[in-house]
Design a protein around this motif. Structure first.
Motif, PDB file in Angstrom:
ATOM      1  N   ALA A 281       0.820  -1.206   0.000  1.00  0.00           N
ATOM      2  CA  ALA A 281       0.000   0.000   0.000  1.00  0.00           C
ATOM      3  C   ALA A 281       0.856   1.259   0.000  1.00  0.00           C
ATOM      4  O   ALA A 281       0.593   2.205  -0.753  1.00  0.00           O
ATOM      5  CB  ALA A 281      -0.926  -0.003   1.226  1.00  0.00           C
ATOM      6  N   ILE A 282       1.887   1.302   0.837  1.00  0.00           N
ATOM      7  CA  ILE A 282       2.659   2.521   1.035  1.00  0.00           C
ATOM      8  C   ILE A 282       3.817   2.645   0.043  1.00  0.00           C
ATOM      9  O   ILE A 282       4.102   3.720  -0.476  1.00  0.00           O
ATOM     10  CB  ILE A 282       3.183   2.585   2.484  1.00  0.00           C
ATOM     11  CG1 ILE A 282       2.015   2.546   3.454  1.00  0.00           C
ATOM     12  CG2 ILE A 282       4.024   3.834   2.697  1.00  0.00           C
ATOM     13  CD1 ILE A 282       0.972   3.625   3.203  1.00  0.00           C
ATOM     14  N   GLU A 283       4.488   1.543  -0.235  1.00  0.00           N
ATOM     15  CA  GLU A 283       5.634   1.601  -1.137  1.00  0.00           C
ATOM     16  C   GLU A 283       5.275   1.181  -2.559  1.00  0.00           C
ATOM     17  O   GLU A 283       6.084   1.340  -3.472  1.00  0.00           O
ATOM     18  CB  GLU A 283       6.762   0.717  -0.595  1.00  0.00           C
ATOM     19  CG  GLU A 283       7.266   1.170   0.774  1.00  0.00           C
ATOM     20  CD  GLU A 283       8.382   0.280   1.318  1.00  0.00           C
ATOM     21  OE1 GLU A 283       8.867  -0.587   0.564  1.00  0.00           O
ATOM     22  OE2 GLU A 283       8.762   0.458   2.490  1.00  0.00           O
ATOM     23  N   GLY A 284       4.070   0.659  -2.745  1.00  0.00           N
ATOM     24  CA  GLY A 284       3.636   0.253  -4.080  1.00  0.00           C
ATOM     25  C   GLY A 284       2.543   1.134  -4.646  1.00  0.00           C
ATOM     26  O   GLY A 284       1.950   0.812  -5.672  1.00  0.00           O
ATOM     27  N   SER A 285       2.259   2.236  -3.957  1.00  0.00           N
ATOM     28  CA  SER A 285       1.251   3.198  -4.433  1.00  0.00           C
ATOM     29  C   SER A 285       1.856   4.588  -4.389  1.00  0.00           C
ATOM     30  O   SER A 285       2.596   4.922  -3.459  1.00  0.00           O
ATOM     31  CB  SER A 285      -0.010   3.167  -3.555  1.00  0.00           C
ATOM     32  OG  SER A 285      -0.559   1.870  -3.510  1.00  0.00           O
ATOM     33  N   SER A 286       1.529   5.412  -5.356  1.00  0.00           N
ATOM     34  CA  SER A 286       2.111   6.748  -5.435  1.00  0.00           C
ATOM     35  C   SER A 286       1.189   7.798  -4.830  1.00  0.00           C
ATOM     36  O   SER A 286       0.005   7.556  -4.600  1.00  0.00           O
ATOM     37  CB  SER A 286       2.410   7.105  -6.893  1.00  0.00           C
ATOM     38  OG  SER A 286       1.195   7.191  -7.628  1.00  0.00           O
ATOM     39  N   PHE A 287       1.759   8.954  -4.560  1.00  0.00           N
ATOM     40  CA  PHE A 287       1.015  10.139  -4.140  1.00  0.00           C
ATOM     41  C   PHE A 287       1.167  11.164  -5.252  1.00  0.00           C
ATOM     42  O   PHE A 287       2.232  11.744  -5.433  1.00  0.00           O
ATOM     43  CB  PHE A 287       1.571  10.662  -2.809  1.00  0.00           C
ATOM     44  CG  PHE A 287       1.064  12.034  -2.418  1.00  0.00           C
ATOM     45  CD1 PHE A 287      -0.224  12.440  -2.741  1.00  0.00           C
ATOM     46  CD2 PHE A 287       1.870  12.909  -1.717  1.00  0.00           C
ATOM     47  CE1 PHE A 287      -0.694  13.697  -2.382  1.00  0.00           C
ATOM     48  CE2 PHE A 287       1.422  14.175  -1.357  1.00  0.00           C
ATOM     49  CZ  PHE A 287       0.135  14.567  -1.686  1.00  0.00           C
ATOM     50  N   LEU A 288       0.086  11.354  -6.037  1.00  0.00           N
ATOM     51  CA  LEU A 288       0.128  12.292  -7.153  1.00  0.00           C
ATOM     52  C   LEU A 288      -0.221  13.689  -6.653  1.00  0.00           C
ATOM     53  O   LEU A 288      -1.347  13.925  -6.193  1.00  0.00           O
ATOM     54  CB  LEU A 288      -0.858  11.873  -8.236  1.00  0.00           C
ATOM     55  CG  LEU A 288      -0.594  10.535  -8.927  1.00  0.00           C
ATOM     56  CD1 LEU A 288      -1.673  10.252  -9.963  1.00  0.00           C
ATOM     57  CD2 LEU A 288       0.778  10.526  -9.575  1.00  0.00           C
ATOM     58  N   GLN A 289       0.726  14.596  -6.725  1.00  0.00           N
ATOM     59  CA  GLN A 289       0.492  15.964  -6.270  1.00  0.00           C
ATOM     60  C   GLN A 289      -0.121  16.757  -7.422  1.00  0.00           C
ATOM     61  O   GLN A 289       0.570  17.443  -8.167  1.00  0.00           O
ATOM     62  CB  GLN A 289       1.797  16.579  -5.771  1.00  0.00           C
ATOM     63  CG  GLN A 289       2.361  15.825  -4.559  1.00  0.00           C
ATOM     64  CD  GLN A 289       3.673  16.395  -4.062  1.00  0.00           C
ATOM     65  OE1 GLN A 289       4.422  16.992  -4.823  1.00  0.00           O
ATOM     66  NE2 GLN A 289       3.952  16.208  -2.789  1.00  0.00           N
ATOM     67  N   LEU A 290      -1.428  16.665  -7.533  1.00  0.00           N
ATOM     68  CA  LEU A 290      -2.170  17.265  -8.635  1.00  0.00           C
ATOM     69  C   LEU A 290      -2.653  18.667  -8.262  1.00  0.00           C
ATOM     70  O   LEU A 290      -2.794  18.985  -7.081  1.00  0.00           O
ATOM     71  CB  LEU A 290      -3.376  16.388  -8.983  1.00  0.00           C
ATOM     72  CG  LEU A 290      -3.078  14.934  -9.371  1.00  0.00           C
ATOM     73  CD1 LEU A 290      -4.379  14.162  -9.518  1.00  0.00           C
ATOM     74  CD2 LEU A 290      -2.267  14.880 -10.654  1.00  0.00           C
ATOM     75  N   PRO A 291      -2.949  19.502  -9.265  1.00  0.00           N
ATOM     76  CA  PRO A 291      -3.595  20.792  -8.975  1.00  0.00           C
ATOM     77  C   PRO A 291      -4.917  20.566  -8.252  1.00  0.00           C
ATOM     78  O   PRO A 291      -5.560  19.518  -8.421  1.00  0.00           O
ATOM     79  CB  PRO A 291      -3.814  21.392 -10.365  1.00  0.00           C
ATOM     80  CG  PRO A 291      -2.884  20.665 -11.266  1.00  0.00           C
ATOM     81  CD  PRO A 291      -2.717  19.294 -10.699  1.00  0.00           C
TER      82      PRO A 291
END
Length: 332
Positions: A281-291
């Motif tokens: 969950a944490i290392e296999g998923s990204s955090f997309l910093q979108l507008p």
């Protein structure tokens, strides 16, 4: 000193309990702020042809964004996280599924498998079926070119058309004809067996239970009725140029989102041995910093690490959960 993953595991229960709070008011507001604009944009597109086809094209792009939002909310309903009531989640999930062309119940069953095995490449590699570096290097030059071409970003709308418009209809029709042949063929050999039991005994690669087939049938019949009404109202050419193109663009964007949310440099990927749910969950998923506006359009699905930590956290709670635990997510 424990690392972030270990500290997250220790605090996971408290984090989830604090943010797993479906709110009917927020959920209904999310639904209304999606369904009403879809209706308004459809009407505006119908009238826009009297003014400018450029305006129609712009409205088509806007519709694609709202269909993408509808897809994410459908996804939330499948997790039972948009609203408190299971009945409301199923009802709105069905409506969103019809708009997106996706049988919501069947899709959500398959999606649960993704959550249960995220990061385990022996079980699941996503809709793009990404190859490991070693496997890619073992391909011949022609195979590598075909692999890259099939995953080109320029083909995303075509993939979206296949995913949201064509494939769900084809699977249902092909499977239903197979079911009908099975019922006719067993009419004499199993005459004493009730019809529902004979139908349930039919082995199909398109559904896992008769309940899934019923949901597929309800979705497709409702969708074909909606498409017929829209085509009759707008005219066939405008319907295809507006709604079908918008659905294809939304589907392509959705596939791209899923791809970058789980396939990136140093993303966690393992086999059955050593696989860990929280690491996936944490290392296999990204955090997309979108507008901000795109976060709203995608119902905060860019906070994908939080979503995979617990799929029961509502989309409107993902940002607060991330912000409150930013230190634990610093390496995401």
């Amino acid at each position: 000193m424990p690392n972030n993953l270990q500290r997250l595991k220790a605090a996971k229960r408290q984090i989830i309990e604090r943010h797993v709070r479906p709110d009917n008011l927020k959920g209904l507001a999310a639904a209304a702020s999606t369904l009403l604009p879809i209706a308004a944009i459809s009407y505006a597109a119908w009238r826009s042809t009297e003014l400018s086809y450029v305006l129609t094209a712009a409205l088509t792009l806007l519709m694609a964004l709202f269909l993408l939002r509808a897809f994410v909310l459908m996804h939330d309903c499948g997790h039972g996280s948009l609203l408190r009531s299971g009945r409301l989640n199923r009802g709105f999930g069905f409506v969103f599924g019809v708009l997106c062309g996706m049988p919501q119940y069947v899709w959500s069953q398959h999606h649960q498998f993704h959550h249960a095995h995220n990061g385990n490449w022996n079980r699941y590699r996503g809709p793009l079926s990404v190859a490991e570096v070693a496997d890619y290097q073992a391909m011949g030059p022609d195979q590598q070119r075909r692999y890259r071409r099939a995953r080109s970003i320029w083909l995303a709308p075509l993939a979206g058309f296949m995913y949201m418009v064509l494939q769900p209809r084809w699977s249902w029709l092909k499977g239903s004809f197979g079911l009908l042949r099975h019922l006719v063929a067993t009419r004499r050999t199993a005459a004493l067996v009730p019809l529902p039991e004979r139908a349930a005994a039919y082995p199909s690669c398109h559904w896992q239970s008769l309940q899934e087939w019923r949901h597929m049938s309800a979705n497709n019949l409702a969708l074909l009725l909606l498409w017929g009404l829209l085509a009759g109202w707008m005219g066939p050419l405008l319907f295809v140029g507006f709604f079908v193109v918008a659905a294809s663009l939304a589907g392509g964007a959705g596939l791209l989102l899923v791809a970058v949310q789980h396939n990136f440099e140093q993303s966690d990927a393992s086999g059955d041995e050593g696989w860990d749910y929280d690491r996936g969950a944490i290392e296999g998923s990204s955090f997309l910093q979108l507008p901000g506006w795109l976060n709203w359009m995608t119902a905060n699905i860019g906070y994908h690490h939080v979503h995979h930590l617990s799929a029961r956290i509502p989309s409107y709670c993902l940002v607060a959960c991330h912000d409150e635990n930013a230190a634990l997510f610093s390496e995401v």
